[in-house]
Design an enzyme around this catalytic site. Structure first.
Site, mmCIF file in Angstrom:
data_model
loop_
_atom_site.group_PDB
_atom_site.id
_atom_site.type_symbol
_atom_site.label_atom_id
_atom_site.label_comp_id
_atom_site.label_asym_id
_atom_site.label_seq_id
_atom_site.Cartn_x
_atom_site.Cartn_y
_atom_site.Cartn_z
ATOM 1 N N LYS A 171 -103.373 -76.253 -4.276
ATOM 2 C CA LYS A 171 -103.613 -76.030 -5.540
ATOM 3 C C LYS A 171 -103.399 -76.937 -6.655
ATOM 4 O O LYS A 171 -102.402 -77.592 -6.623
ATOM 5 C CB LYS A 171 -102.423 -74.651 -6.157
ATOM 6 C CG LYS A 171 -102.504 -74.126 -7.544
ATOM 7 C CD LYS A 171 -101.424 -73.349 -8.035
ATOM 8 C CE LYS A 171 -100.503 -74.171 -8.807
ATOM 9 N NZ LYS A 171 -101.139 -74.832 -9.968
ATOM 10 N N GLU A 246 -91.600 -83.788 -3.653
ATOM 11 C CA GLU A 246 -91.689 -85.107 -4.519
ATOM 12 C C GLU A 246 -91.540 -84.757 -5.991
ATOM 13 O O GLU A 246 -92.371 -84.343 -6.610
ATOM 14 C CB GLU A 246 -93.256 -85.688 -4.367
ATOM 15 C CG GLU A 246 -93.603 -86.241 -2.946
ATOM 16 C CD GLU A 246 -92.525 -87.255 -2.592
ATOM 17 O OE1 GLU A 246 -91.976 -87.967 -2.956
ATOM 18 O OE2 GLU A 246 -92.658 -87.150 -1.197
ATOM 19 N N CYS A 280 -94.002 -90.521 -12.056
ATOM 20 C CA CYS A 280 -92.691 -90.044 -11.549
ATOM 21 C C CYS A 280 -91.870 -91.163 -11.599
ATOM 22 O O CYS A 280 -90.495 -91.184 -11.692
ATOM 23 C CB CYS A 280 -92.940 -89.115 -10.440
ATOM 24 S SG CYS A 280 -93.851 -90.082 -9.172
ATOM 25 N N GLU A 381 -85.709 -86.705 -17.553
ATOM 26 C CA GLU A 381 -86.901 -87.174 -17.365
ATOM 27 C C GLU A 381 -87.578 -86.928 -18.794
ATOM 28 O O GLU A 381 -88.017 -85.696 -19.429
ATOM 29 C CB GLU A 381 -87.637 -86.722 -16.509
ATOM 30 C CG GLU A 381 -88.983 -87.310 -16.344
ATOM 31 C CD GLU A 381 -89.532 -86.734 -14.823
ATOM 32 O OE1 GLU A 381 -89.591 -85.582 -14.658
ATOM 33 O OE2 GLU A 381 -90.027 -87.433 -14.029
HETATM 34 P P1 NAD Z 1 -94.676 -78.992 -12.864
HETATM 35 O O1 NAD Z 1 -93.484 -78.731 -11.914
HETATM 36 O O2 NAD Z 1 -94.799 -77.997 -14.015
HETATM 37 O O3 NAD Z 1 -95.902 -78.496 -11.959
HETATM 38 C C1 NAD Z 1 -96.462 -79.057 -10.727
HETATM 39 C C2 NAD Z 1 -97.148 -77.848 -9.991
HETATM 40 O O4 NAD Z 1 -96.489 -76.876 -9.749
HETATM 41 C C3 NAD Z 1 -98.583 -77.230 -10.770
HETATM 42 O O5 NAD Z 1 -99.521 -77.152 -10.019
HETATM 43 C C4 NAD Z 1 -97.827 -76.253 -11.462
HETATM 44 O O6 NAD Z 1 -99.131 -75.006 -11.667
HETATM 45 C C5 NAD Z 1 -97.109 -75.516 -10.047
HETATM 46 N N1 NAD Z 1 -95.912 -74.645 -10.370
HETATM 47 C C6 NAD Z 1 -95.467 -74.389 -11.565
HETATM 48 N N2 NAD Z 1 -94.462 -73.648 -11.535
HETATM 49 C C7 NAD Z 1 -94.430 -73.091 -10.102
HETATM 50 C C8 NAD Z 1 -93.516 -72.206 -9.474
HETATM 51 N N3 NAD Z 1 -92.517 -71.348 -10.009
HETATM 52 N N4 NAD Z 1 -93.941 -72.086 -8.175
HETATM 53 C C9 NAD Z 1 -95.072 -72.949 -7.556
HETATM 54 N N5 NAD Z 1 -95.536 -73.844 -8.157
HETATM 55 C C10 NAD Z 1 -95.411 -73.857 -9.495
HETATM 56 O O7 NAD Z 1 -95.018 -80.484 -12.988
HETATM 57 P P2 NAD Z 1 -95.968 -80.975 -13.803
HETATM 58 O O8 NAD Z 1 -95.722 -80.981 -15.063
HETATM 59 O O9 NAD Z 1 -97.386 -80.954 -13.320
HETATM 60 O O10 NAD Z 1 -95.841 -82.724 -13.374
HETATM 61 C C11 NAD Z 1 -94.758 -83.361 -14.115
HETATM 62 C C12 NAD Z 1 -93.538 -83.798 -13.042
HETATM 63 O O11 NAD Z 1 -94.117 -83.969 -11.694
HETATM 64 C C13 NAD Z 1 -92.665 -84.718 -13.554
HETATM 65 O O12 NAD Z 1 -91.300 -84.159 -13.241
HETATM 66 C C14 NAD Z 1 -92.796 -85.783 -12.451
HETATM 67 O O13 NAD Z 1 -91.954 -86.555 -12.294
HETATM 68 C C15 NAD Z 1 -93.253 -85.026 -11.348
HETATM 69 N N6 NAD Z 1 -94.176 -85.982 -10.427
HETATM 70 C C16 NAD Z 1 -93.460 -86.522 -9.355
HETATM 71 C C17 NAD Z 1 -93.965 -87.382 -8.282
HETATM 72 C C18 NAD Z 1 -93.279 -87.807 -7.039
HETATM 73 O O14 NAD Z 1 -94.107 -88.240 -6.229
HETATM 74 N N7 NAD Z 1 -91.915 -87.680 -6.806
HETATM 75 C C19 NAD Z 1 -95.442 -87.735 -8.652
HETATM 76 C C20 NAD Z 1 -96.049 -87.174 -9.707
HETATM 77 C C21 NAD Z 1 -95.410 -86.241 -10.550
#
Ligand code: NAD
Length: 491
Positions: A171, A246, A280, A381
């Site tokens: 997804k 992650e 991230c 963050e």
């Molecule tokens: P997010 O957590 O809002 O969403 C990430 C994914 O999870 C999306 O596909 C979203 O639709 C899905 N999602 C949201 N709620 C969910 C739930 N309850 N159950 C299952 N899936 C769900 O994050 P974002 O805004 O897309 O990305 C930003 C975040 O990602 C930042 O905190 C960043 O630090 C982190 N990030 C981490 C890494 C890493 O490698 N550590 C890399 C990239 C981004």
């Protein structure tokens, strides 16, 4: 406008609803995709489970050949992938082009890794037992990605997952699904058997949640925010599925006064403002030695103000818009809080609205100096182009500041004294570190965090192992009865 479909069991399928995908450079509609439901997740899980026996039994050379074909095709279409990621994410084209090549490299790396030695043999106290360990695929994996590196996050997950012999239900973020749809079109044309990789699109709260909870999924691997990661862990508890997380970061970049100031300024700038700070591992806290504090900041602010902010497809763009209006507002709220809490604003601190900027979600590169550990801008963050600067005098103070958040994803140290730099890096509670650099990342080395920045690792050999189970095999070299219970009493 074509509607981006989901790819389940080797077929392109629609669902009742659709979702417009917005270009953050001007708020226009960049595309439209199907909005899936929990029923689509069910169908994808069933397809993956059906495909698993044959895919996991396929000779590794054939699985590798499949991955190599995908890598070659991504590379050949890198320009097209870059344009798509720039369209719905907003990032500059040179960034998204790099992401496309890195994505191809990831598929190629795992194609090359899967036939290399794994497992091992063990000497146990019984000389008549030969013990060995083999690695086996886990089964069906649910893969959930964020929006900041749309294509690359798909590659980081799908490549090791299917290379190890698993089948995937993927997804993408609903903000940036377009390059993933294109990626699955490649799968379709390159001989990946039906059901091995399935694409389901939709909201996190419905489709994401359904993946995390699904009893037919054996492991869920997620990249995204720490709060979402917590929800995923809870949802995964139902069938005790494995989790790989992650998550977020608030990573420090520590600069000592013996390092060339201009070079360190250049890296500090790259650490935070690369990819609009939507990284991230962004170096979002700069921890500066007091002896160079003011001259360093003066130069840093001058360089930050000179960054060319523009729509990602503009000639020479160095920083694009933030991914969405909602995310821009979150970032602006962080900025207002930092102002209220008394951080000293050196540059930026506002949305860009003049002319064409007004239609998009652009925020000026922002630097706050004199930040104290209790300020939200140091602890939380932001995931945008906002840097918090802290000052230190002794090495121990730098380390304490660096480790002073709940996160532990990454960190960088700049010093010509290599023993000191290594001592500091070893003291960092973080999974990814650099000395005299920040950000370079390679498919060969493990990626992931300590503390609340995650569980497990992606990339490298560790990243492949995350998609395997460990099986112990014991062979009795002197066959005969166990002899534990007396046989004499039996009739
Ligand atoms: P997010 O957590 O809002 O969403 C990430 C994914 O999870 C999306 O596909 C979203 O639709 C899905 N999602 C949201 N709620 C969910 C739930 N309850 N159950 C299952 N899936 C769900 O994050 P974002 O805004 O897309 O990305 C930003 C975040 O990602 C930042 O905190 C960043 O630090 C982190 N990030 C981490 C890494 C890493 O490698 N550590 C890399 C990239 C981004």
């Amino acid at each position: 406008m074509d509607i981006g479909k989901m790819y389940i069991n080797g077929e392109w399928v629609t669902s009742g609803d659709t979702r417009d995908v917005i270009c953050p450079a001007d708020g226009s509609v960049a595309g439209c995709v199907c909005e899936g439901t929990a029923a689509d997740v069910d169908a994808a899980v069933n397809a993956a489970a059906k495909a698993f026996p044959a895919w996991s039994a396929l000779p590794v050379t054939e699985r590798a050949a499949c991955l190599l074909r995908i890598a070659d095709k991504i590379e050949a279409l890198a320009g097209e992938f870059a344009r798509i990621d720039t369209l719905d994410n907003g990032k500059p084209l040179r960034d998204s082009l790099g992401d496309a090549y890195d994505s191809a490299a990831c598929f190629r790396y795992y194609a090359g890794l899967i036939d290399k030695p794994s497992g091992g043999t063990y000497l146990v106290p019984d000389p008549n037992t030969q013990a060995m360990v083999i690695r086996e695929p886990i089964g069906v994996c649910g893969l959930i990605a964020p929006w900041n590196y749309p294509l690359m996050m798909a590659a980081w997950k799908i490549a090791p997952c299917i290379a190890a012999g698993n089948c995937a239900v993927f997804k993408p973020s609903s903000l940036t699904p377009l390059s993933t749809v294109r990626l699955f079109e490649l799968f379709d044309g390159l001989g990946l058997p039906p059901g091995v990789a399935n694409l389901v699109m939709g909201a996190g709260a419905t489709v994401g949640r359904a993946i995390a909870e699904h009893p037919g999924i054996d492991k869920v691997v997620f990249t995204g925010g720490t709060d979402t990661g917590r929800e995923i862990m809870r949802a995964a508890a139902g069938n005790m599925k494995g989790v790989g997380l992650e998550l977020g970061g608030k990573s420090p970049c520590i600069v000592f006064d013996d390092y060339d100031l201009e070079t360190a300024v250049d890296w500090a700038l790259f650490a935070i403002f690369c990819n609009q700070g939507e990284v991230c591992s962004a170096g979002s806290r700069l921890i500066l030695q007091d002896t160079i504090y003011e001259p360093f900041l003066k130069r840093l602010a001058a360089r930050a103000q000179a960054i060319k902010v523009a729509r990602g497809d503009a000639e020479g763009a160095e920083m694009g818009p933030l991914v969405s209006e909602a995310h821009m507002n979150t970032v602006l709220n962080h900025i207002e809080t930092a102002k209220r809490e008394g951080a000293r604003l050196l540059c930026g601190g506002h949305r860009l609205t003049e002319g064409e900027f007004g239609k998009g979600y652009f925020v000026a590169p922002t630097i706050f100096a004199d930040c104290s550990p209790d300020m939200a801008i140091v602890r939380e963050e932001v995931f945008g182009p906002v840097l918090a600067v802290q000052k230190f005098s002794a090495v121990e103070e730098a380390v304490a500041l660096a480790n002073g958040t709940v996160y532990g994803l990454a960190g960088g140290v700049f010093s010509n004294d290599i023993t000191r730099a290594l001592r500091v890096v070893k003291a960092l509670r973080a999974g990814i570190t650099w000395v005299n650099a920040y950000h370079p990342t390679f498919a060969q080395a493990p990626w992931g965090g300590y503390k609340q920045s995650g569980i497990g690792r992606e990339l490298g050999t560790f990243g492949l192992e995350e998609y395997t189970e460990i099986k112990q095999i014991n062979i009795n070299l002197a066959p005969g009865p166990a002899g534990w219970f007396a046989a004499g009493n039996a009739s």
